[in-house]
Design a protein around this motif. Sequence first.
Motif, PDB file in Angstrom:
ATOM      1  N   SER A   1       0.846  -1.190   0.000  1.00 17.97           N
ATOM      2  CA  SER A   1       0.000   0.000   0.000  1.00 17.97           C
ATOM      3  C   SER A   1       0.881   1.238   0.000  1.00 17.97           C
ATOM      4  CB  SER A   1      -0.920   0.020   1.228  1.00 17.97           C
ATOM      5  OG  SER A   1      -1.532   1.288   1.385  1.00 17.97           O
TER       6      SER A   1
ATOM      7  N   GLU B   1      -0.131   4.259   0.305  1.00 22.70           N
ATOM      8  CA  GLU B   1      -0.607   5.175   1.348  1.00 22.70           C
ATOM      9  C   GLU B   1      -0.037   4.826   2.715  1.00 22.70           C
ATOM     10  OE1 GLU B   1      -2.022   7.826   0.578  1.00 22.70           O
ATOM     11  OE2 GLU B   1      -2.469   7.350  -1.496  1.00 22.70           O
ATOM     12  N   LYS B   2       0.083   3.540   3.013  1.00 23.78           N
ATOM     13  CA  LYS B   2       0.626   3.127   4.304  1.00 23.78           C
ATOM     14  C   LYS B   2       2.142   3.276   4.355  1.00 23.78           C
ATOM     15  CE  LYS B   2      -3.074  -0.132   5.459  1.00 23.78           C
ATOM     16  NZ  LYS B   2      -3.415  -1.563   5.720  1.00 23.78           N
TER      17      LYS B   2
ATOM     18  N   GLN C   1       3.227  -0.277  -6.307  1.00 18.05           N
ATOM     19  CA  GLN C   1       2.154  -1.123  -5.784  1.00 18.05           C
ATOM     20  C   GLN C   1       1.437  -1.809  -6.931  1.00 18.05           C
ATOM     21  OE1 GLN C   1      -0.747   0.970  -3.398  1.00 18.05           O
ATOM     22  NE2 GLN C   1      -2.212  -0.723  -3.477  1.00 18.05           N
TER      23      GLN C   1
ATOM     24  N   HIS D   1       6.913   2.014  13.897  1.00 22.26           N
ATOM     25  CA  HIS D   1       7.906   1.271  13.115  1.00 22.26           C
ATOM     26  C   HIS D   1       9.147   1.029  13.964  1.00 22.26           C
ATOM     27  CE1 HIS D   1       5.591   1.878   9.434  1.00 22.26           C
ATOM     28  NE2 HIS D   1       5.524   3.167   9.723  1.00 22.26           N
TER      29      HIS D   1
END
Length: 207
Positions: free
Chosen positions: A92, A94-95, A158, A200
């Motif tokens: 993704s 966006e992620k 992606q 993270h």
Amino acid sequence: RPQGPAFEVQVGDLGLLCPRIKARSGAQAFEHLRSAGAVVLGPPEPGPSGEISFFIRDLFGNLYQVVEASGWFSRGRLPTGGVAGCLIGVSSVEKALPLYAGLLGYDEVLSDETGVFADLARLPGGGQRLRRVLLGHRRPREGPFSPLLGPSRLELVQALQREGRRIFAGRMWGDAGFIHLCFDVRGMDALKGACAAAGHPFTVDSG
């Protein structure tokens, strides 16, 4: 014995697909590598951002993207220079953007395009519909080796027609392929804290 992936890695599979190797001239680098017997996957072509690049494959099946770049430490005679970024498959965009654009400072979106791309057509999976986001950094890098390494770019890719597979699934650190992407860092403790706060956390800490 180092193991390769159990499947043919395609554009949009998850992980480090290939490093970006800078070149003074795409055409000059293409002719130099082709005449040297390299496995060259097509001529130089423009990508969505307009930058000129082409791909080569090494003896172990690894891909490299040779990209025209203007950031050079010195004027050498070779048509190519060092690594200037990486093409990364993500599940993704966006992620992934908060990590690369926020924490790692690749805060300039140079292109964000969705479609089927001619410059990837010769790569496995390159004829599928993809989203590609090319990231640069507005501020010059400040690490101790930054004058030598120069500017870099990261491209997030992606796959939109399938679910990307993990390139290193079921394999060990040190197997064939690109294991990790290194950054020249000042203030490792501060970066560690920022990564943890953003969700993270470091998974290996050799400090």
